[in-house]
Design a protein around this motif. Structure first.
Motif, PDB file in Angstrom:
ATOM      1  N   ASP A  26      34.585  36.769  43.839  1.00 58.92           N
ATOM      2  CA  ASP A  26      35.417  35.641  43.920  1.00 58.92           C
ATOM      3  C   ASP A  26      34.219  34.396  43.489  1.00 58.92           C
ATOM      4  N   TYR A  35      32.875  34.126  40.235  1.00 59.93           N
ATOM      5  CA  TYR A  35      33.176  33.817  38.717  1.00 59.93           C
ATOM      6  C   TYR A  35      31.989  33.201  38.118  1.00 59.93           C
ATOM      7  N   TRP A  43      42.655  38.886  26.190  1.00 59.66           N
ATOM      8  CA  TRP A  43      43.209  39.025  27.738  1.00 59.66           C
ATOM      9  C   TRP A  43      42.736  37.471  28.219  1.00 59.66           C
ATOM     10  N   ARG A  44      41.540  36.891  27.642  1.00 60.84           N
ATOM     11  CA  ARG A  44      41.328  35.415  28.024  1.00 60.84           C
ATOM     12  C   ARG A  44      42.510  34.380  27.425  1.00 60.84           C
ATOM     13  N   GLU A  59      45.266  34.771  29.691  1.00 59.36           N
ATOM     14  CA  GLU A  59      44.972  33.903  31.085  1.00 59.36           C
ATOM     15  C   GLU A  59      45.374  32.467  30.584  1.00 59.36           C
ATOM     16  N   VAL A  95      44.259  35.098  37.681  1.00 59.52           N
ATOM     17  CA  VAL A  95      43.238  35.839  38.498  1.00 59.52           C
ATOM     18  C   VAL A  95      42.830  35.318  39.985  1.00 59.52           C
ATOM     19  N   PRO A  96      42.544  36.025  40.774  1.00 68.22           N
ATOM     20  CA  PRO A  96      42.374  35.714  42.158  1.00 68.22           C
ATOM     21  C   PRO A  96      41.418  34.440  42.284  1.00 68.22           C
ATOM     22  N   PRO A  97      41.672  33.439  43.269  1.00 72.75           N
ATOM     23  CA  PRO A  97      41.101  32.167  43.349  1.00 72.75           C
ATOM     24  C   PRO A  97      39.655  32.350  43.509  1.00 72.75           C
ATOM     25  N   LYS A  98      38.977  31.367  42.941  1.00 76.04           N
ATOM     26  CA  LYS A  98      37.490  31.405  43.288  1.00 76.04           C
ATOM     27  C   LYS A  98      36.955  30.870  44.536  1.00 76.04           C
ATOM     28  N   ARG A  99      35.890  31.608  45.060  1.00 71.96           N
ATOM     29  CA  ARG A  99      35.363  31.020  46.512  1.00 71.96           C
ATOM     30  C   ARG A  99      35.626  29.666  46.684  1.00 71.96           C
TER      31      ARG A  99
END
Lengths: 346, 346
Positions: free
Chosen positions: A277, A279, B329-330, B333, B340-344
């Motif tokens: 998470d 990235y 793929w990019r 997106e 994609v899952p969220p960034k921390r």
């Protein structure tokens, strides 16, 4: 050899970005070394205002400069009649495909047989051109796990603690390795004196470098080529199983053939090294996105050349290398290092 | 089958960009077909103002529309009780990795056993999903050498003459190929009636497609991956000898194994296809630079899958494919087709 510790070691640091600045700060905080830093892009700002440092190890450090100041170019100790440097530490990007090479760059500051060269840089075989240029000098190896970046000119954000694996490269011209090991321990003492950093002796620096090149020789360039961070690479279609793992397996086999037996689970460890998470941008992706030159040769080219020498087939690594070189060529053109013939009608 | 030529053939064209617009203009100028064009991104502009065409074959053509107008989506001949289309011509990008697939897209306009489908598109094996969806229809193959691009919305710059190699795909459900060949000749008559274009019968459409895929399966994706035009690829370091030629050799061997014997000098021909001083962007590089999806599967994926079927090793092509898929793929997106899952901390 380095001076006895009764007086401060005379240290020249080449490269005052995210890593180098914290290296200088570590040493100065410990009180056993006095640092002069050679800067390039941030010289004017740091010379006038000092660094602004936000450090997970050192806290907030405003307006900081090394005690012996900053320089805009490498000093020539002979011509300028300067006292010899006990250590020259290199923390720059290392791109031997673009002159000057690192040994050429630091040569004016290196006193043969005296200066200990400390390479806190990635890659494999980086010591070879050093020993060619400085056959009578000790060269130390630093593999750094630090997370530290220059976010604005002279502004250092150090957000992942400094961990440094430090050992001695084997100078093939020395029959006895004891002075090299002693020099490594002396530098560790100096580097760790402030007690704010985790510096450990590494008794097999090549093993540590080949371990790290599993990541840096494969995932790092693939991130740059695809313009994907290290988490998206894991999400993107079949990229991990179709390319990352096969290429890492090739590098693993090269390391094995060279005698560096890495842990069985190293490939999975390296694929999953960065938290999903986060990235994170590995160094080559960082460079690619900034339009900077990438460390293609020491991260990808050298492992490939070793593979060819020891006869390990590396079809995936070969393609990664060719593509990286092509992207590097484009960066060189953008930077004016290469020109192409004019376009028709232009 | 197509209607007799006493009345104009009823033609639906899917894809009104650089290639499709000149196809429509050719047919309308010849007077043997009446075209309806299905547009997407340029529908509003063309619907209101028509096309502005600068054509090396047709001259300056302002405010042009096909005689039966333009539509924003594919018409449903059954639901809308429309007369059947004699021809459905496809000139769109072909990305089967993104729904709807081409057969799904055109299905509402295709009358089983009647409509002749004309695929003026690149790639290999593009007819297979067509025959799966439309087992009783004739499918023609058009390999176009035209240079024509939409430079602004509805503005077509056609600067390299239209040359079209037209033949019939072999429908595996038909025992007799004569109706297919007759349909090809009928379409050629209609397409060439204005005398302004060079349309030739191709009696081995697969051979022509595998010939072109030497370029499109290798140099085209390498241009996209490296962000280099087809001249710079030739200038960049060791890219041609280190990657382009080895990968082209792999595709050449796949073609040979499939029975398509290409000329010995085809690889050099394809490497040097574009004039050096033109710095041309092949289609995938064009798409890459515009942030569009690339025709990865029909240009790179299909040759690779054929290689696997016939047992030709293609290590270079495999890496090119994996990297293209990652770049695709990019793009997906970026276009919101993948999340994609969220960034921390985000």
């Amino acid at each position: 050899m380095a001076s006895p510790t009764t007086e401060k070691a005379n240290i020249l640091l080449i490269g005052g970005g995210g890593v180098g600045t914290i290296v200088a700060l570590n040493i100065e905080t410990g009180g056993l070394g006095a640092v002069t830093s050679v800067l390039r892009s941030n010289f004017n700002v740091v010379n006038q205002q000092g660094y602004t440092i936000h450090s997970v190890d050192h806290g907030e450090v405003p307006s900081w400069k090394p005690t012996k100041g900053v320089l805009g170019s490498v000093p020539d100790v002979t011509k300028e009649s300067l006292p010899p440097f006990d250590y020259v530490i290199t923390t720059t990007k290392n791109c031997p495909d673009v002159p000057p090479t690192l040994p050429e760059l630091i040569a004016p500051a290196v006193t043969p047989g005296h200066t200990v060269i400390v390479m806190i840089q990635n890659g494999v075989n980086i010591e070879r051109p050093m020993f060619e240029k400085f056959p009578k000098n000790i060269v130390l190896s630093g593999v750094s796990m630090i997370g530290s970046h220059e976010r604005g000119t002279g502004v250092i954000v150090h957000d992942d603690p400094d961990i440094l694996y430090l050992g001695a490269f084997r100078n093939p011209n020395f029959t006895d390795s004891k002075p090299e090991v002693a020099a490594a321990h002396a530098f560790i003492k100096l580097y760790g004196a402030a007690g704010k950093t985790n510096v450990q002796f590494s008794d097999d620096v090549q093993w540590a470098r080949w371990r790290k090149i599993i990541f840096n020789g494969v995932l790092n360039p693939i991130c740059a080529i695809t313009n994907l961070d290290s988490s998206r690479v894991r999400l993107a279609d079949s990229l991990v199983e179709g390319l990352v793992r096969p290429a890492m397996t090739e590098v693993f086999e090269v390391a094995s053939k060279l005698g560096y037996q890495l842990p069985e689970d190293i490939i999975d460890t390296m694929i999953n090294l960065d938290p999903m998470d986060m990235y994170l941008e590995p160094s080559m992706l960082c460079d690619f996105r900034k339009g900077n030159l990438m460390e293609v040769e020491i991260l990808v080219g050298e492992p490939l050349r070793e593979a060819e020498k020891v006869g390990v087939p590396t079809p995936n690594l070969k393609v990664i290398y060719e593509l990286c070189k092509a992207i590097q060529w484009r960066t060189k053109e953008t930077k004016g290092l290469i020109t192409v013939p004019p376009k028709r009608g232009a």
